[in-house]
Design an enzyme around this catalytic site. Sequence first.
Site, PDB file in Angstrom:
ATOM      1  N   GLY A 181       0.545  -1.128   0.138  1.00 51.40           N
ATOM      2  CA  GLY A 181      -0.095   0.078  -0.082  1.00 51.40           C
ATOM      3  C   GLY A 181       0.578   1.260   0.181  1.00 51.40           C
ATOM      4  O   GLY A 181       0.737   2.326  -0.966  1.00 51.40           O
ATOM      5  N   ALA A 182       1.886   1.446   1.426  1.00 50.32           N
ATOM      6  CA  ALA A 182       2.047   2.684   1.067  1.00 50.32           C
ATOM      7  C   ALA A 182       2.918   3.756   0.015  1.00 50.32           C
ATOM      8  O   ALA A 182       3.210   4.376  -0.462  1.00 50.32           O
ATOM      9  CB  ALA A 182       3.310   2.557   2.459  1.00 50.32           C
TER      10      ALA A 182
ATOM     11  N   GLU B 172       4.528  -5.879   7.011  1.00 52.59           N
ATOM     12  CA  GLU B 172       4.688  -7.047   7.455  1.00 52.59           C
ATOM     13  C   GLU B 172       5.838  -7.365   7.006  1.00 52.59           C
ATOM     14  O   GLU B 172       6.040  -8.830   7.937  1.00 52.59           O
ATOM     15  CB  GLU B 172       4.003  -7.635   6.080  1.00 52.59           C
ATOM     16  CG  GLU B 172       1.938  -7.769   5.902  1.00 52.59           C
ATOM     17  CD  GLU B 172       1.796  -8.164   4.876  1.00 52.59           C
ATOM     18  OE1 GLU B 172       0.238  -8.376   4.547  1.00 52.59           O
ATOM     19  OE2 GLU B 172       2.299  -8.444   3.940  1.00 52.59           O
TER      20      GLU B 172
HETATM   21 MO1  MOS Z   1      -2.543  -8.232   3.898  1.00 54.10          MO
HETATM   22  S1  MOS Z   1      -2.559  -9.904   5.086  1.00 54.10           S
HETATM   23  O1  MOS Z   1      -2.307  -8.870   2.663  1.00 54.10           O
HETATM   24  O2  MOS Z   1      -4.126  -7.431   4.331  1.00 54.10           O
END
Ligand code: MOS
Length: 730
Positions: free
Chosen positions: A509-510, A690
Site C-alpha cells: 500500500g504505502a 509485514e
Molecule cells: Mo495483507 S494479509 O495482504 O492484508
Amino acid sequence: MKFDTPATTNPIDQLKVVGKPTDRIDGPLKTTGKATYAYEWHDVAPNVAYGWVIGSGIAKGRIASMDLEAARKAPGVVAIVTAENAGSLDKGKRNAATLLGGPEIEHYQQAVALVVAETFEQARTAAGLVRIDYTPADGAYDLAAVKDKAEKTKDGDSVVGDFAGAFAAAPVKFDETYTTPDESHAMMEPHATIAAWDGDRLTVWTSNQMIDWMVTDLSATLKIPKDKVRVISPFIGGGFGGKLFLRADALLAALGAREAGRPVKVGLARPLMMNNTTHRPATIQRIRIGATPDGTITAIAHESWSGNLPGGSEETASDQTRLLYAGANRLIGNRIATLDLPEGNAMRAPGEASGMMALEVAMDEMAEKLGIDPVEFRIRNDTQTDPADPNRPFSQRQLVQCLRMGAERFGWAKRNPMPGQVRDGRWLVGLGVAAAFRNNLLTKSAARVRLDQRGIVTVETDMTDIGTGSYTIIAQTAAEMMGVGLDKVAVRLGDSSFPVSAGSGGQWGANNATAGVYAACVKLREAVAQKLGVNSADARFADGQVVAGNRKVPLAEAAGADGLSAEDGIEYGDLDKKYQQSTFGAHYVEAAVDAATGEIRVRRMLAVCAAGRILNPKSARSQVIGAMTMGVGAALMEELALDKRTGFFVNHDLAGYEVPVHADIPHQEVIFLDETDPISSPMKAKGVGELGLCGVGAAVANAVHNATGLRVREYPITLDKFLDRLPAMG
Ligand code: MOS
C-alpha cells in the site's frame, strides 16, 4: 506515469515533509470518535433495517429443508433472504465458496439466510426460529490426514541443481518438519456493511481493504454492471487480510436491502467472523538443509502443505526460501489438498509469516548442529542475487547489515550458545535471532489532486487506511510535491468514486499508493506551470508558492477561481523482473521460561529493518511494533482449535482465541537502516509493515530453545508441549 527506469532526483528527495516522524492526520478523528466506521453511518440511509446472518450448522452436505414460517411471523421481521429467493447469483472471482450457500453446503457457518427486521434484537430472535434440517456428507477437515493427497500448485516447484544428490553427499544434514495452525485475523472491527439501493444503483458503506476488488466482485456476484456499484470505506478497524475480499456481510446486506425495499445493515457476529470469513490456513512444512562443516549450504529443500476448498489457493509458505539464502542445489515448492473448512486466504503477511516460522528455526537448528553462531551462519549464506538466477540482483539487500546491527544493539555477544544455562531466579533465560524477509510488490495506483483558490490541495484516491497511516503518508507526499504544509492538504480515501489505487494488502500500500499520488502531483505541477505560462521544469514549488524565473506566485492565486485538478497514476515496467525487490530485517528476542511451570514471557524485542525510504518513521515504527506483537501471538498463543470430526473452529471468539495483550509485550525497539531504493518507485520506498512480522515467531522459538534446550516444532509453543521435558530443577 510509467515507471520503468530507476528514479533519479525528484521533489520527494527534499524530505521537508516526507521522511519526518509525523502524527497521524486522522488521529484526532479517531480519538474523538468522529471517524465513521461501517456500522456507524447513522445518517446516510434513513429507515435502515437490521440483518442477522444464519450460518450453516454443518460443514458439508445439503440443506434438506428450511422452515421460515415461524420466523416470518415473528415481531418486526421485514424479509428473509435465502439462496431460494435471492435470484440468480454468480460468484466473485476472489471467493472460493459461495457467499450465500444452499442447498449445497461447502463449509461450516457458510451463510444460508439473512433475517431482516426492524431492530437488531428482533432479527436475531427471529433467526433463532428458522428451522433447518441438513443431510450431512463426509468432509475432509484434517490437513495431516489428506497431506498425501496434496498436489503441486500451479507455480510448480523451484528446482535448481540436484538437491537429492547434494543433500545425500552433504557432510552435515538437517531434516525436520514443522507445523503451523489455522489462525484468525481477529481484528477489532467486525465485518459490517450498510447497503442501500437507489433504483438499480447500489451503495455500500463497508469495511474493506481493496475497494476495487469489492466493486468488481459485488457486481459480478449480483450480475450488475460495475458502474452501478459504489463502495465507501474511509475508516477500517483492522483488516489483516480478512477484509481484502467481498464477504457475506456486504452481499447479504445488498440482497436484504433489495428484498426489504429499504436500506439494511449487517454486522457479522464474532463467531461468524472466525468460521464464515477467511482464516490463515494451517501448514505442514518439511525443511532439509545440507552443508559443509564450515557452514556453507550446499543443498536446501522447503516443502509446504496446506489445504483449502476447491478453487481456493495455497499458503505459499515455502516461497521466501527461493530467495533468502544461497545454496547451489534447491528444491522448493507448495502443495495443496482439498479441505472442507472455511476458506483459507491471506492473513498478516501470508506465505512468509508462516514460512519464516519454519525456515528460521531450521536455520537455528542447523547452526547449532554445525557449532556455528546462528547470526554468522546466516551471514555466511547471504546472496546478493536471486539464487535461481545469478543475473538477477536484488535491488537492495542489507540483510547482513541488519543482522550485525541488531547483534550489536541487542547484546548478542553475551548470549550463552549452550542452551539451558542462564538462570534468573526461577526463570530460564535465552536469546534468539531470526532473519526478516518479505517481498516488495509493485502494482499500479492512481489518484486525483485538486488545487483550490484557497491554496488547499485535496487528494482523492480509493486507497484505504486500515489503521496503517495511509492518510498521513499520502498527505506528506502531496505536501512535499506541491510545496505546502500538511495543514494545506486534505486527503479523501476509501471511495470507489475516486481513482483506483493499489489498496491495502501485502505491504504494497504505502509505496504504490504514494507513488500514484506523486504521479498525479507531477501532472498538477504541470497544470500550474502551464497556467502561469512557464516551463514546469523551471518551476519550483515551495512555501505555498510557485517560483519561476523572477516570478513568485502564491499557489492559491495560480489556482484561480476555478481551481486546477489533475489525475494520473503510477504504472510499472519490468524493474521487478530485472531486479528482485524484497525487504529485509533481523529480529532479536529475549525470552524467559519459568523453570517450574513452563510459562513463557518475552522480555525484550528488537527489529532492525531495511525497507527502502521510510516515509513516516513514526507510523512505520507503529506498524513494525504491531507486527512484532502479532509474531509473539503466532509463536505462543494464536490457534483456531479445529474440531476435526465436524470441521469447525471451536474457539470462535476473543475469549477463546487468544492474542497478546499489553501485559504480554515488553518494550519493543525498532531501528530502520538508512536506505533508499530508486528501483522500487519514485518514492524510493518499499513495504515495511509485514516485514515486521516475518521471522518474529522463529526468533521467539529460538530464544525459548536457548533458554531451555527444548525444541517445539508445532506452533503455538504452549507449555503442554514441553512441560514434561523441562530440565530438572537443581
Ligand atoms: Mo495483507 S494479509 O495482504 O492484508
